[in-house]
Design an enzyme around this catalytic site. Sequence first.
Site, PDB file in Angstrom:
ATOM      1  N   ASP A  41       2.592  -8.904  -5.602  1.00 13.20           N
ATOM      2  CA  ASP A  41       2.113  -7.649  -5.027  1.00 13.20           C
ATOM      3  C   ASP A  41       3.273  -6.956  -4.303  1.00 13.20           C
ATOM      4  O   ASP A  41       3.952  -7.574  -3.487  1.00 13.20           O
ATOM      5  CB  ASP A  41       0.964  -7.959  -4.049  1.00 13.20           C
ATOM      6  CG  ASP A  41       0.152  -6.729  -3.694  1.00 13.20           C
ATOM      7  OD1 ASP A  41       0.267  -5.719  -4.410  1.00 13.20           O
ATOM      8  OD2 ASP A  41      -0.605  -6.784  -2.700  1.00 13.20           O
ATOM      9  N   HIS A  42       3.503  -5.702  -4.622  1.00 12.84           N
ATOM     10  CA  HIS A  42       4.565  -4.910  -3.973  1.00 12.84           C
ATOM     11  C   HIS A  42       5.949  -5.548  -4.049  1.00 12.84           C
ATOM     12  O   HIS A  42       6.647  -5.634  -3.022  1.00 12.84           O
ATOM     13  CB  HIS A  42       4.201  -4.604  -2.512  1.00 12.84           C
ATOM     14  CG  HIS A  42       3.059  -3.650  -2.383  1.00 12.84           C
ATOM     15  ND1 HIS A  42       3.182  -2.301  -2.632  1.00 12.84           N
ATOM     16  CD2 HIS A  42       1.764  -3.860  -2.076  1.00 12.84           C
ATOM     17  CE1 HIS A  42       2.004  -1.723  -2.466  1.00 12.84           C
ATOM     18  NE2 HIS A  42       1.131  -2.646  -2.148  1.00 12.84           N
ATOM     19  N   GLU A 102       3.838   1.942  -9.379  1.00 10.25           N
ATOM     20  CA  GLU A 102       3.067   2.980  -8.658  1.00 10.25           C
ATOM     21  C   GLU A 102       3.738   4.339  -8.754  1.00 10.25           C
ATOM     22  O   GLU A 102       4.962   4.442  -8.602  1.00 10.25           O
ATOM     23  CB  GLU A 102       2.948   2.547  -7.186  1.00 10.25           C
ATOM     24  CG  GLU A 102       2.142   3.490  -6.305  1.00 10.25           C
ATOM     25  CD  GLU A 102       1.876   2.877  -4.919  1.00 10.25           C
ATOM     26  OE1 GLU A 102       1.570   1.671  -4.841  1.00 10.25           O
ATOM     27  OE2 GLU A 102       1.999   3.608  -3.921  1.00 10.25           O
ATOM     28  N   GLY A 160      -4.142  -1.249   4.951  1.00 11.16           N
ATOM     29  CA  GLY A 160      -4.529  -1.675   6.303  1.00 11.16           C
ATOM     30  C   GLY A 160      -5.670  -0.831   6.852  1.00 11.16           C
ATOM     31  O   GLY A 160      -6.352  -0.126   6.112  1.00 11.16           O
ATOM     32  N   ASN A 173      -7.237  -3.704  -5.188  1.00 11.07           N
ATOM     33  CA  ASN A 173      -6.527  -4.590  -4.266  1.00 11.07           C
ATOM     34  C   ASN A 173      -7.253  -4.635  -2.929  1.00 11.07           C
ATOM     35  O   ASN A 173      -7.654  -3.590  -2.405  1.00 11.07           O
ATOM     36  CB  ASN A 173      -5.107  -4.075  -4.022  1.00 11.07           C
ATOM     37  CG  ASN A 173      -4.180  -4.343  -5.185  1.00 11.07           C
ATOM     38  OD1 ASN A 173      -4.622  -4.432  -6.326  1.00 11.07           O
ATOM     39  ND2 ASN A 173      -2.910  -4.466  -4.891  1.00 11.07           N
ATOM     40  N   VAL A 174      -7.387  -5.845  -2.388  1.00 18.40           N
ATOM     41  CA  VAL A 174      -8.035  -5.967  -1.080  1.00 18.40           C
ATOM     42  C   VAL A 174      -7.376  -7.093  -0.290  1.00 18.40           C
ATOM     43  O   VAL A 174      -6.996  -8.117  -0.856  1.00 18.40           O
ATOM     44  CB  VAL A 174      -9.564  -6.202  -1.227  1.00 18.40           C
ATOM     45  CG1 VAL A 174      -9.855  -7.516  -1.942  1.00 18.40           C
ATOM     46  CG2 VAL A 174     -10.270  -6.152   0.114  1.00 18.40           C
TER      47      VAL A 174
HETATM   48 ZN   LIG Z   1      -0.813  -2.254  -1.912  1.00 16.00          ZN
END
Ligand SMILES: [Zn+2]
Length: 291
Positions: A79-80, A131, A174, A223-224
Amino acid sequence: MLVSMKQILDRANAANYAVLAPDIFSEIDARAFIEAAEDMNAPLILGVAYPTTNDLSFLGRITVMLAQQSRVPIAINLDHGADIVQVAEAVRGGFTSVMIDCSMLAYEENVARVKEVVDMVHPLGISVEAEIGHVGSGEDYEAGKGLTDPEEALRFIKETGIDACAVSIGTAHGAYKGTPHLDFERLEKIKAMTQFPLVLHGSSGTGEENIRRACRSGINKVNVCNDLLKAAYTKISGTELVGNQVYDFWPIIADTLRDSVKQQIDITGSTDKAWNVTGPGLPRGAVTMKE
Ligand SMILES: [Zn+2]
């Protein structure tokens, strides 16, 4: 079973539903989430990010072992990912997908860096998420900031050769400062133009109705993280542990995470969307303390 993210998301895109992608920090939450996916007969994408571990390849390897035992399709995604070094570390850890996030860079630079990763990992059967537009932090949330341009998204997908595209439609990472405003019209336009697997970052605090609508309107991966941690924290905060009950600390966290993910899987629409379901699945009761 361990699968690539592309295998999961191409199906979700074709049948118009989304798959949940919770972030993990350890074996405990990875087990809880896979158990939830098995209970819901749903595919699942586990996300691992550098801010949550400094030992990415180790966490990747143990998660691969859990996924291989699972009776439902599980993908493991970086992720990221910030650069090619992090991507290489994820490859070493057995990840089946990587996100390379250069969304804060200028368009041409974003395309160049993403393409480099696609060329590197596609021959290994590893999927790539990137992204376009930029999903920022909820702390300085401003509705309408950094939103994805539909035409640019189409160009980005074609020029990079990615497998999943994260879009900015009004969510943030967030907790939100203020109320989130989602641009569903924009999302529907992106989907109509691209017909491509789309990813929603920053679903925590966005609200069930917004997430359900986003999943109906073209989002295929949700995404969570924050909402799940909050549920576990709230449960532990409200639980008085006395005597030997203190040994229930981890099982309480695991149970809460499992229940929360089951609810969220249902919201994304991926219940009963697992395929090739065989075998007994992950051994249960791993996170227990028996006296
Ligand atoms: Zn993210």
